[in-house]
Design an enzyme around this catalytic site. Sequence first.
Site: not given
Lengths: 343, 1222
Positions: B435-436, B617, B640, B756, B857, B863, B886
Amino acid sequence: MSVSGSESEASRRSSKKPKYSKFTQQELPACKPLLTPGIVIGAFSLIGIVFVPIGLASLSASQEIVELVDRYDEECVTASDKIGFIQDTKVNKACTRKITVPKPMKGPIHIYYQLENFYQNHRRYVKSRSDQQLRSKDYKDPKAVIKSCDPEATTGDGSLIVPCGLIAWSLFNDTYAFSVNKKEVQVNKKNIAWASDKNSKFGSDVFPINFQKGGLIGGGNLNDKLPLSEQEDLIVWMRTAALPTFRKLYGRIESDIMASDEITVVIQNNYNTYSFGGTKALVLSTASWIGGKNNFIGIAYVAVGGICLFLAMGFVVLYVIKPRTLGDPSYLSWNKEDAGYSH
Amino acid sequence: MARARKRDRLRWSKLYTFSCFRHPHTDEGGGGGGGPSAASGSPVGGPGFSRVVHCNNSILHRRKPLKYPTNYISTTKYNVLTFLPKAIFEQFRRVANLYFLLTAILSLTPVCPFSPVSMIAPLAFVVGLSMIKEALEDWRRFMQDMKVNNRKVSVHKGDGEFGFRHWEDLCVGDVVRVEKDQFFPADLLLLSSSYEDGICYVETMNLDGETNLKLKRSLEVTLPLEEDETYKDFRGVIRCEDPNPSLYTFIGNLEYERQIYSIDPFQILLRDSKLRNTAFIYGVVIFTGHDSKVMQNSTESPSKRSRIEKKMDLVIYILFTVLVLISLISSIGFAVRIKLDLPRWWYLQPEKSNKLDDPTRPALSGIFHLITALILYGYLIPISLYVSIEVVKVAQAHFINQDLHMFDEETGNTAQARTSNLNEELGQVHTILSDKTGTLTCNQMDFLKCSIAGVSYGVRASEVERAAAKQMASGAADDQDISLEDVWENTEDEIQLLEGVNFSAGNTPKTSIKGFSFEDNRLMQGNWTKEPNSNMVLLFFRILALCHTAIPEVNEETGALTYEAESPDEGAFLVAAREFGFEFSKRTQSSIFIKEKYTSSNGTIEREFKILNLLEFNSKRKRMTVILKDEDDRIFLLCKGADTIIFDRLAKNGRLYEPDTTKHLNEYGEAGLRTLALSYRMLEESEYASWNAEFLQAKTSIGPDRELQLERVADLIERELILVGATAVEDKLQTGVPQCIDRLAQAGLKIWVLTGDKMETAINIGYACSLLRQGMKRISLSTTAGDQVAQDAQKAAKESLMLQIANGSQMVKLEKDPDAAFALIIDGKALTFALEDDMKHMFLNLATECASVICCRVSPRQKALVTRLVKEGLGKTTLAIGDGANDVGMIQEADIGVGISGVEGMQAVMASDFSISQFRFLERLLVVHGHWCYKRIAQMICYFFYKNITFGLTIFYFEAFAGFSGQSVYDDWFMLLFNVVLTSLPVISLGVFEQDVSAEICLQFPALYQQGPNNLFFDWYRILGWMGNGLYSSLAIFFLNICIFYDQAIRSGGQTADMASVGTTMFSCIIWAVNIQIALTMSHFTWIQHVFVWGSIGTWYVFIIAYGMALKSRDNYQIMLEVLGPAPLYWAATLLVTAACNIPYLIHISYQRSCNPLDHHVIQEIKYLRKDVEDETMWKRERSKARQRTKIGFTARVDAKIKQIKGRLHKKSPSLTIHTVA
């Protein structure tokens, strides 16, 4: 957050910290023996150097032993119906054998009977005994006795047999009488069993009862007047042999016998080995520290020792023709791969 | 307390446009009293929707018929009553145990060759030990449950009084008050919050792993219930769905004040999520305990077994076959002897036979004997193997838990082996799926650089740049003659240095502000006013300070401000703005206040900006906008967003800085930074007014297209922007991550990143941790399918993806340069197609060709699917590592799941097999512990087979000499103690303490790790070799002994050997032979091994002497002291047989070592001869070579650069500076 809070936080953290110990960190001092060429050659040589002399010593001990084996089951029955002969209780079964001694035998000379093809190690046989009954006269638990001594536990009318079981029942009952040069020689039948057996396993207050009074008569009978602890033939017999061929100690002749003396043995050939095709032999043997005549162990030692010496030389040759410096990095897999790669 | 929070009371619904919309029913009238909804058409009350909750009236729920489970949770497998039956059942589900149970039962019948106790005792021991282990594990689970159950929550106790109660005592219908940063104790219906309009923020990290906050809001009608007292008379009835695991749906309605209002997921607060940025909420409990959605979702983690154990089962089956075979031989032999010989064996009284040995019915007796034989030869199947392995694994796990090198000082967590049965699997890992966020990165953003008006600011280098520059410096210093080894040495030292001291602290002692690592005097201390474009700089800072959704929090003691931001990026911006002198100080319903401080000398001015609109956002818009009015009544639009989005929306005159900014953005990206572009627009009053009218209309519209409407309108105003600049934020990597990845790659492990995040972020991180580098050929797979649901669009997307994969494969195939590296980057949507059956193998083939694979994503489910694809497609061991909920799917799916602990959320850890607190500990876990455990377990199992074959077969041979009667030559007690006492400890010490090389060397020579994935120590060659060795030893032991003790006297006294002495001698030989064997197998002797190995032999003699003294009735009475001890033949036989048994193995290992030494042999020798100290260059050289050729990681990056430089050196003049390369 107050300061004290963070302090307690910190202490909580550090309290979870594992304590350093060489054990938990797997850093215990260790010796790491390595199979260097020196050690390999040394080890094989050492085995060779130790084993060959042991082998030679036991061989020489074995060579000194004089052993006379006389198989008598064939010759002692002249009748064609051997089984009928042996089962006939009325026939005189005495049989005289003459043995000439090739080498001088120093006393004590051990007398053995040797049976072949007799499965004393059969499970049905081995199980059929009651150690408790043998040890104590107070042991009178008929159920347990019947269970452990099956199928030779009771006589026909249901009374218990002492000693019960197949082993005792099939007691070897050939007897030998010796004379050297026509002069009778006493056979010492004392101390042929292990002392501990006599003292502890066979009770001095246990006397044979109803022995050989079952439906069938097996082997020898016992003297009702003697306690079991003094019936050494029975004690020896009841130490069952490991293999179908076995010797058991019968007695000892304490005197020396000279070379070319003639030993005359009068055998009472009672024991039935004919039914199952077994053989019987009388063995006279001296003994040394190694026991009886046993060339095998000497040969085995010499062989193993010899092989090791040979291997030691083999490794010397190997290290000479294919030397490898210890810790030579070129043998590491990555270096080997590289070499292959460049070609 | 509630009053003190009043300042927080903002009505967010006025500001937010998208996420905060009301349910259509309640949105009518723009915030008046929500209209009651008709219950018609809703399924409430129907089947599956039977739940009735009487709010604030939990008394009703303590009795039938409305009694629901309490909030007590239990994740234990057993309870006091069910433990025995259940645990016993579990134990006997193992085939081997069942076999042993059967034999134990049969041992009570006369068929058994042994006494029953010798069969039952070991089984009881083994099963008992396993059950104790189970009980301990379950106890730990129970304690964890108790911790949760005993948490306290404030509950309405009647009359408007709230008091604390344990979670477990919570009942359906209770009204609870949850404070900020607390977990919700059950599934709640949100009634009101500290915010006026009843919203609250929720962090659902534990549920879905998403770190951004989610907004929940109460029904309009319950808003007045905002104080403790108001609950005095609160009554209401909720009718809703039954408990179910769906996290994102909820159907129900609330009957309140004789009106019915429908409830949707926006009002539901789920257990195990956390209240954030909100002072408190009131809620009513709907689902408790195991009814709650999170508990309904919890799946029992699958029990995993290691490859070695699976293979071991195969070997066990082989042994079973052998067992059955020799039993058959034995029973046929028995039947034949019974038929032919038994009638003649008068001494057995054949005429009194029972059915077990009946000469007239040999077949039947043979069948009975088969059972006897199966029990008798059962020693081939080592009963103690299982328990020894279990003991060893627990010890190994203990070492992992205690390893100080894997202790994290910061969080105070150690590594935890949560399931010990996968230790050896750690040594065989082939692919790591990581995972990151939270795993590779800390999810902490640091403002590092910015580009304003085409000028790049920020001199501080990013972590990636720094590392690369250092390596380059060392590489280039060696000008022409760059040797790889030296570079390596330097980087090595570097890495050690980096690992030793805290990375950033060591370099810049002055920075202590979290989230801000910017350094450039041109902007700091008000110097920016001297910059040529100071007005642009001012605008830039204002955008940072104004364009966000954060709330300031004043620390009441110090007065310092902290910001509660939705995303860590935003927080970093605000911190940066504050440091630049634009402190966001206050937010009210309609305004943002900023304390501006231009230079350090003059004071601060507080400015108020009126917020007119806030277009927030989301991942689709990828931008955020605020429209505000300053004190001079000018209307600004500040926006932004992602650079591509902003650049598309620039006005013609707003593109002045575009080329420079683009260049800077690329530089930042390459440096591993996350970038955003900032822009603004001035609006005329009239222009704004007309747009706002349209916007309001869209906002108040009802219906499914409301969101689309809003988006469209928002899009209208977010145009004609003027570019101001760009920000670069460093997503801080966890300490040591690049180094660790580098080492793991050198150990030959493949690393896939599954995240993700969006593609750009993922690629940035790829660069940051050296999974990607310049010069790598990137294959990006994505689809343009978007949201279209049409069939043909899907098909087209799929076809295009197919083509992309085919092209990629072609490209890889045609590549001639052996050093070329490919990187595969695939996004979630493309992955959906790529994971379909017809495409997945193509995809996998391509992916395995690539040096690094990054999937962006991806959903949690994907995963898990990717993990399964790799696991099943490659058939190799996979390891998944992650920190969030997750990642649970992936962690459970992989052969080994590793959870990162210490970060928030325990789900990943709970599901994992191992937990570590930092990614970098993975290296030690695999390369040291994995390597050791693999070798230990492999050697241990092989030895076990050897040992039991040696022992078991001698029993068989003896059978042949005993008429196949089922008699054992050994005493029952010998057989019993053989596995349990006399040979168990040495093999356990082998499994626990063996080290082929030390931990230090494991780390220095990562190539050694490959012995595991290549399965060098548990291949069939080894297994069969050991079994052959066992066969040989059994032959040697039996026949040598038989020949020695054949018929001769064994002592000078003339006595011959009986069965007991032959058996005891043979057994002595076995004890010696197998213990010497294990001593030869070990390469590492601590005092423990010495004690165990030599102690085992000693124990045998102690035992036989003690046993000989104790039991008078046995044949073994005094056997050692009286019979065998004084007999030289006994000792001679022991020595001879022991030597004969072990010489072949000694020859084998000596030959192997001298002719085909394995890597660890050579390294052992180098260490032994201290060559590493004497010949340091050799040692260094070998260490650098002992690395797999990698295409990823630091080293690969450096190699590539060096190649580049070399190339240039050959062509051009050597005037080269480091800067051009860095």
